[in-house]
Design an enzyme around this catalytic site. Structure first.
Site, PDB file in Angstrom:
ATOM      1  N   TYR A 141      -1.123  -9.514 -23.627  1.00 39.73           N
ATOM      2  CA  TYR A 141      -1.357  -9.126 -25.019  1.00 39.73           C
ATOM      3  C   TYR A 141      -0.791 -10.189 -25.967  1.00 39.73           C
ATOM      4  CZ  TYR A 141      -0.298  -6.875 -29.455  1.00 39.73           C
ATOM      5  OH  TYR A 141      -0.167  -6.614 -30.794  1.00 39.73           O
ATOM      6  N   GLY A 284       6.076  -6.127 -18.818  1.00 38.85           N
ATOM      7  CA  GLY A 284       5.844  -6.893 -20.043  1.00 38.85           C
ATOM      8  C   GLY A 284       6.764  -6.593 -21.199  1.00 38.85           C
ATOM      9  N   ASP A 285       7.762  -5.708 -21.028  1.00 40.06           N
ATOM     10  CA  ASP A 285       8.663  -5.377 -22.143  1.00 40.06           C
ATOM     11  C   ASP A 285       9.795  -6.396 -22.289  1.00 40.06           C
ATOM     12  OD1 ASP A 285       7.606  -3.130 -23.350  1.00 40.06           O
ATOM     13  OD2 ASP A 285       8.653  -1.717 -22.047  1.00 40.06           O
TER      14      ASP A 285
HETATM   15  N1  UDP Z   1       8.868   3.295 -24.535  1.00 41.08           N
HETATM   16  C1  UDP Z   1       9.493   4.217 -23.726  1.00 41.08           C
HETATM   17  N2  UDP Z   1       8.799   5.350 -23.376  1.00 41.08           N
HETATM   18  C2  UDP Z   1       7.530   5.578 -23.781  1.00 41.08           C
HETATM   19  C3  UDP Z   1       6.885   4.620 -24.612  1.00 41.08           C
HETATM   20  C4  UDP Z   1       7.592   3.483 -24.981  1.00 41.08           C
HETATM   21  O1  UDP Z   1      10.644   4.058 -23.320  1.00 41.08           O
HETATM   22  O2  UDP Z   1       6.962   6.610 -23.398  1.00 41.08           O
HETATM   23  C5  UDP Z   1       9.611   2.082 -24.934  1.00 41.08           C
HETATM   24  C6  UDP Z   1       8.932   0.782 -24.520  1.00 41.08           C
HETATM   25  O3  UDP Z   1       9.332   0.421 -23.225  1.00 41.08           O
HETATM   26  C7  UDP Z   1       9.442  -0.182 -25.595  1.00 41.08           C
HETATM   27  C8  UDP Z   1       9.599   0.696 -26.837  1.00 41.08           C
HETATM   28  O4  UDP Z   1       9.634   2.046 -26.351  1.00 41.08           O
HETATM   29  O5  UDP Z   1      10.703  -0.681 -25.246  1.00 41.08           O
HETATM   30  C9  UDP Z   1       8.463   0.560 -27.823  1.00 41.08           C
HETATM   31  O6  UDP Z   1       7.235   0.693 -27.119  1.00 41.08           O
HETATM   32  P1  UDP Z   1       5.837   0.793 -27.836  1.00 41.08           P
HETATM   33  O7  UDP Z   1       4.795   0.949 -26.770  1.00 41.08           O
HETATM   34  O8  UDP Z   1       5.886   1.836 -28.893  1.00 41.08           O
HETATM   35  O9  UDP Z   1       5.670  -0.591 -28.608  1.00 41.08           O
HETATM   36  P2  UDP Z   1       5.723  -2.132 -28.071  1.00 41.08           P
HETATM   37  O10 UDP Z   1       7.147  -2.573 -28.318  1.00 41.08           O
HETATM   38  O11 UDP Z   1       5.322  -2.165 -26.636  1.00 41.08           O
HETATM   39  O12 UDP Z   1       4.753  -2.826 -28.957  1.00 41.08           O
END
Ligand code: UDP
Length: 323
Positions: A141, A284-285
């Site tokens: 992404y 990917g986090d």
């Molecule tokens: N996250 C989580 N549980 C969920 C969804 C997201 O722990 O059910 C965590 C995710 O790993 C990240 C943060 O929340 O660290 C934000 O995730 P999101 O998908 O909202 O946005 P991103 O940072 O990926 O754009």
């Protein structure tokens, strides 16, 4: 004269449509409704259902309307999905940008505002992150958004299309009247998922990993309100119309909140206990993404109005508790 908003039926796009209309702009929207919602598009916007990878629909739109600038939100945005299915992202995001810019060159449209992302930085070397810090996307992404920025840079040099790339940190919240909001299907984003627990739609929220190198072990993000993002787009349009050079800006509040802190904040806002389960890390986090929004403040005159995390979550809850 009008602006074309690509992806205007999606979460961030639909909030921008409202904001631009409120500022007196004529707005044309194109959206393939793959993840957007037709009913989220403001009735005063002229709507075309279509895909930006379809040069014919772009030809039709640019012929039927006098477009002054393009605001581009039409892209796939789920980090974890991009890791599993990268080619979908390269096709929709990168190829989509190629077709869109080709149509702009053909029709002599010389301004674009692009929704980029903090994911271009990958795991940052320091926080807060400045625009000229190292870019090293750690998921497809972020890689596609970075490639899209580079395509705009070279097209600018060759064809004079000026661009503003806005690297959002975590878009959050909803318009204050609760008329539109953040709604993905399936839902993957943290705030709507957390709020599904007090809403009775899910039993618990899974925290994706509590072994990150952060104080409580969960990932830290900089949550920026969607209407503050919309203001930045409006300011970016004014900047380009005023003859401003192409540029790149981070958009964030400069404050980081861990997943656990977000859950506690949501408990305060909703007045309900939110059950959590610790799960595995998600692909990917990055551990920690926090913006420096200094450059956007200085050059665009941007100043976020929603700086309190509970207030941001409250606007999201206002929408989710009604829908
Ligand atoms: N996250 C989580 N549980 C969920 C969804 C997201 O722990 O059910 C965590 C995710 O790993 C990240 C943060 O929340 O660290 C934000 O995730 P999101 O998908 O909202 O946005 P991103 O940072 O990926 O754009």
């Amino acid at each position: 004269m009008a602006i074309l908003i690509c992806g205007g039926a999606g979460y961030i796009g639909s909030h921008n449509v409202v904001n631009f209309i409120n500022k007196g702009e004529n707005v044309v929207v194109v959206d393939n409704l793959q993840s957007g919602h037709k009913e989220a598009v403001h009735p005063d916007a002229k709507f075309y259902e279509g895909d930006i990878r379809d040069a014919q629909i772009l030809d039709k739109i640019f012929t039927e309307n006098k477009i002054d600038a393009v605001i581009h939100f039409a892209a796939d945005i789920v980090v974890s999905e991009s890791v599993i299915n990268p080619l979908k992202y390269f096709n929709n995001n990168v190829y989509g940008m190629q077709i869109l810019l080709g149509a702009m060159v053909k029709h002599g449209i010389d301004k674009i505002i692009f929704s980029s992302t903090a994911a271009v930085y990958g795991e940052p070397e320091r926080v807060p992150i400045f625009e000229d810090d190292r870019t090293a996307p750690n998921n497809p992404y972020g890689e596609t958004k970075f490639m899209m920025e580079k395509i705009m840079k070279w097209v600018n040099l060759a064809h004079g299309i000026r661009y503003i790339s806005l690297r959002y940190f975590n878009a959050s919240g909803c318009i204050e009247d609760g008329s539109i909001g953040e709604r993905h299907n399936p839902e993957t984003h943290l705030i709507p998922l957390i709020l599904q627990v007090p809403n009775g739609k899910r039993d618990h929220i899974t925290i994706y990993g509590d072994d990150y190198p952060t104080p409580d072990g969960t990932c830290i993000r900089d949550y920026i309100h969607v209407m503050d993002l919309a203001d930045a787009h409006y300011l970016a349009l004014k900047y380009l119309r005023g003859g401003g050079e192409s540029n790149i800006f981070n958009l964030g509040n400069g404050k980081g909140f861990s997943v656990k802190e977000m859950i506690v904040a949501a408990e305060k806002v909703t007045g309900q206990k939110i059950k959590t389960v610790i799960g595995k890390r998600r692909g990917g986090d990055s551990a920690r993404l926090i913006a420096s929004g200094e450059k956007a403040r200085k050059i665009l005159g941007w100043s976020p109005k929603f700086t309190d995390i509970e207030e941001i979550i409250r606007t999201a809850w206002n929408y989710h508790s009604k829908h």
